[in-house]
Design an enzyme around this catalytic site. Structure first.
Site, PDB file in Angstrom:
ATOM      1  N   PHE A 132       6.067  -5.927   8.004  1.00 35.70           N
ATOM      2  CA  PHE A 132       6.203  -6.158   6.447  1.00 35.70           C
ATOM      3  C   PHE A 132       7.825  -5.566   5.864  1.00 35.70           C
ATOM      4  O   PHE A 132       8.270  -4.871   6.451  1.00 35.70           O
ATOM      5  CB  PHE A 132       5.108  -5.482   5.665  1.00 35.70           C
ATOM      6  CG  PHE A 132       4.274  -6.416   4.812  1.00 35.70           C
ATOM      7  CD1 PHE A 132       3.909  -7.597   5.325  1.00 35.70           C
ATOM      8  CD2 PHE A 132       4.012  -6.044   3.436  1.00 35.70           C
ATOM      9  CE1 PHE A 132       2.954  -8.448   4.655  1.00 35.70           C
ATOM     10  CE2 PHE A 132       3.234  -7.087   2.698  1.00 35.70           C
ATOM     11  CZ  PHE A 132       2.740  -8.155   3.373  1.00 35.70           C
ATOM     12  N   GLN A 254       9.329  -5.599 -10.183  1.00 38.91           N
ATOM     13  CA  GLN A 254       9.544  -6.364  -8.955  1.00 38.91           C
ATOM     14  C   GLN A 254       9.417  -7.958  -9.035  1.00 38.91           C
ATOM     15  O   GLN A 254       8.351  -8.452  -9.358  1.00 38.91           O
ATOM     16  CB  GLN A 254       8.730  -5.733  -7.874  1.00 38.91           C
ATOM     17  CG  GLN A 254       8.912  -6.457  -6.485  1.00 38.91           C
ATOM     18  CD  GLN A 254       8.165  -5.812  -5.333  1.00 38.91           C
ATOM     19  OE1 GLN A 254       7.163  -6.070  -4.953  1.00 38.91           O
ATOM     20  NE2 GLN A 254       8.855  -4.633  -4.737  1.00 38.91           N
ATOM     21  N   LEU A 266       2.468 -17.128  -5.451  1.00 38.18           N
ATOM     22  CA  LEU A 266       2.840 -16.469  -4.323  1.00 38.18           C
ATOM     23  C   LEU A 266       2.509 -17.037  -3.148  1.00 38.18           C
ATOM     24  O   LEU A 266       1.704 -17.334  -2.849  1.00 38.18           O
ATOM     25  CB  LEU A 266       2.284 -14.929  -4.521  1.00 38.18           C
ATOM     26  CG  LEU A 266       2.721 -14.029  -3.537  1.00 38.18           C
ATOM     27  CD1 LEU A 266       4.060 -13.776  -3.544  1.00 38.18           C
ATOM     28  CD2 LEU A 266       1.497 -12.687  -3.509  1.00 38.18           C
ATOM     29  N   GLU A 269       4.337 -12.587   1.871  1.00 40.88           N
ATOM     30  CA  GLU A 269       5.494 -12.091   2.584  1.00 40.88           C
ATOM     31  C   GLU A 269       5.142 -11.977   3.980  1.00 40.88           C
ATOM     32  O   GLU A 269       5.701 -12.094   5.128  1.00 40.88           O
ATOM     33  CB  GLU A 269       5.744 -10.539   2.166  1.00 40.88           C
ATOM     34  CG  GLU A 269       6.997 -10.018   2.765  1.00 40.88           C
ATOM     35  CD  GLU A 269       7.298  -8.780   2.249  1.00 40.88           C
ATOM     36  OE1 GLU A 269       7.117  -7.495   3.054  1.00 40.88           O
ATOM     37  OE2 GLU A 269       7.518  -8.481   0.945  1.00 40.88           O
TER      38      GLU A 269
END
Length: 627
Positions: A132, A254, A266, A269
């Site tokens: 990550f 963020q 989204l 990630e």
């Protein structure tokens, strides 16, 4: 579920039913000292209030993983997690809190597993972990697999497991109740309770409690493009500000690099952790230029700024749905991931792309752009979850008031949160706050047969709660009555106001800003949007299930929060983490290695004051931050 009746006095009221609130509720009931009370026939009076049904809480949307140095897949150490957290936050992290976050992360994940979270597994049966952004080993020398995951639905797993445990433990919920006021005593030294609006009946309730925990989530709806669900309207932060408390580091928001173009939805990630690559209009994998070695898995603020730099340089791409539109996106290339593996570990990402972009990620490039994702700042709390005010260069705790999760700021994220640390923060510090509340309950339970008389302070605390409730009841009557000169069907509405606010804030402070963009937003905010919010009225006079009533309060909360965010952004004359000031491009540790503390200035004219609290440095001195 809703309570059949409201108690005269609660031991604890928890506002919010996401990971932080549910973790706190379980910690209270499972505390050894509270367990002794229950065995002795004293049942603590605890109520969890949620403006949603708990399983709709935003925790369920977390996708990629929860960070912990388990060492299941690669050698790892919590000290490295601690270092990455401090570096990721651009040294605005309170290091005593970050040590706790990293040190107790493995225990937190293992406890979640024991509580029913179905993590993905390695071939030998251990909890699976993936890379990550910003997570390394050996103090930044190479990336490490630290994010424990459940495909790309880890938040869903955690939320359901915690909720099931709460139901099994007999936690009482007030679902679809909206808290309109956080009530303190006159000196703002002790919590008195909350005022809550039952959307089912239209009734307003005075809820007195010796302890209150705010766990209401973030404020992503300040921005037009956001990964946050519709309900993340900054309620807890705004309630604290309205009650005369401070907000810490509220300027730091963020932006996640990979929001699906022009939806904000989204794309985890995890897609880049599994091999996805960001490409510009020339097909170049550009992140290696900005963050050698880390590339697409650099910290999120770094990746978001890099994307914007490519777009500003003319190397952006248009959304295929609008080929003649602005070239304000870049490509996410997932075609190098094995299709079967993609379906196994990224089912939600692939489903989202197919459903909303009508693209096949195994064959097509996917347009993405940064989307508002997480609020690093919030209600200032200690590592035990106690809310405090920063006055005369010291912390003054508000007795009985706690906060946890995204609405709080224990400052483990500093100026930029690492991926995987939000779920960890919510579960760990939610539990710690619950433990602290449990100790207070055990020392002085509401139903205490050994006490000769009740606590005399309880009666004095009833007065401010009753006064706030009466005031709110009068306001509800006004909101349900058409504004003067209107028939109830015309006029402004909160949904249009929130859309206008989102556009304004996006232009002002999304990813980058300067004094001019901040001032250009402050003028219409004060001159137009805040007066519009104050003048809003519902278009129906029916109080039951009238969503516009709560939407009006949400709009007022967000306009007030926007004012605080602009004030703090203007005051911080440097670039650090997620805040990029184009007019102050360098980090300035001499002046701003400190937390901004924003509050009303006490003048009665709704002006805001920004003071500064030093960052707690333990053993990682500030240095240049590079990926």
């Amino acid at each position: 579920m809703s309570p059949k009746h409201v108690e005269e006095l609660y031991d604890a009221v928890i506002v919010g039913a996401g990971a932080a609130g549910l973790s706190a509720a379980l910690a209270v009931l499972r505390s050894p000292r509270v367990s002794e009370l229950r065995e002795g026939g004293i049942e603590p009076k605890i109520l969890v209030i949620s403006k949603l049904q708990p399983l709709r809480s935003h925790t369920g949307s977390a996708e990629g993983g929860i960070a912990a140095s388990l060492g299941n897949v690669e050698q790892d150490d919590w000290h490295w997690h601690y270092f990455d957290t401090v570096k990721g936050g651009d040294w605005l992290v309170d290091q005593d809190a970050a040590q706790l976050l990293a040190q107790y992360a493995p225990q937190t994940v293992i406890n979640l597993e024991r509580g029913g979270v179905a993590f993905s597994r390695t071939e030998d049966g251990h909890i699976a972990q993936r890379r990550f952004g910003g997570h390394t080993r050996d103090f930044g020398k190479e990336p490490v697999r630290r994010a424990a995951y459940a495909a790309d639905r880890i938040g869903h797993q955690i939320l359901h497991a915690l909720w099931q445990q709460c139901v099994g433990a007999g936690v009482e919920f007030a679902e679809e109740w909206y808290v309109t006021d956080l009530v303190l005593d006159e000196r703002r030294a002790r919590v008195a309770g909350v005022v809550a609006y039952d959307t089912h009946t239209g009734d307003t309730h005075a809820i007195r409690s010796r302890n209150v925990l705010m766990a209401t989530g973030g404020a992503g709806r300040l921005f037009h493009t956001t990964s946050n669900s519709w309900d993340l309207t900054g309620d807890g932060m705004a309630l604290a500000l309205a009650a005369g408390l401070q907000l810490e580091d509220i300027e730091f928001v963020q932006f996640h690099p990979t929001g699906l173009a022009h939806t904000g939805i989204l794309l985890s990630e995890a897609a880049r952790a599994e091999g996805g690559v960001l490409r510009n209009a020339d097909g170049e994998a550009f992140m290696e230029r900005y963050a050698p070695g880390h590339a697409d898995l650099a910290a999120r603020d770094v990746v978001s700024r890099s994307i914007m730099a490519e777009i500003d340089a003319g190397r952006g791409v248009a959304d295929p749905k609008d080929p003649d539109g602005p070239r304000d996106c870049v490509w996410l290339d997932m075609t190098g991931i094995d299709p079967d593996h993609m379906e196994e570990v990224l089912p939600q990402v692939t489903e989202t792309i197919r459903k909303y972009a009508h693209l096949d990620p195994t064959k097509d490039y996917v347009p993405v752009k940064p989307t508002a994702h997480y609020t690093m700042g919030g209600i200032p709390v200690t590592t035990e979850g106690e809310v405090y005010r920063w006055l005369a260069n010291r912390r003054e705790v508000v007795e009985g008031l706690f906060a946890a999760g995204e609405c709080s700021c224990v400052s483990v994220h500093g100026a930029n949160r690492l991926g995987g640390n939000s779920l960890l923060d919510a579960c760990l510090f939610g539990t710690r706050a619950g433990d602290a509340i449990a100790d207070r309950i055990a020392d002085n339970p509401v139903d205490n047969p050994m006490a000769e008389d009740g606590d005399p302070e309880d009666e004095t605390l009833a007065e401010p709660v009753d006064a706030a409730t009466a005031s709110r009841k009068r306001e509800v009557k006004l909101l349900l009555a058409p504004a003067e000169g209107e028939d109830g069907s015309a006029g402004d509405n909160p949904y249009q106001l929130l859309a206008d606010l989102g556009t304004l804030m996006e232009r002002a402070v999304a990813v980058r800003c300067d004094a001019n963009t901040i001032a250009a937003a402050a003028e219409p905010l004060h001159g137009t949007l805040m007066p519009r919010a104050a003048a809003l009225h519902a278009h129906s006079d029916v109080p039951t299930f009238n969503q516009e009533i709560t939407a009006i309060w949400e709009a007022r909360h967000l306009t007030g929060l926007a004012d605080a965010m602009l004030a703090a952004s203007q005051a911080r004359e440097e670039s650090r983490g997620s805040l990029q000031r184009l007019d102050f491009p360098k980090r300035d540790d001499e002046r701003f290695l400190a937390h901004s503390m924003t509050s009303a200035d006490g003048s009665g004219e709704a002006r805001l004051d920004v003071s500064w609290q030093p960052v707690r440095i333990v053993d990682i001195p500030p240095e240049a931050r590079a990926y």
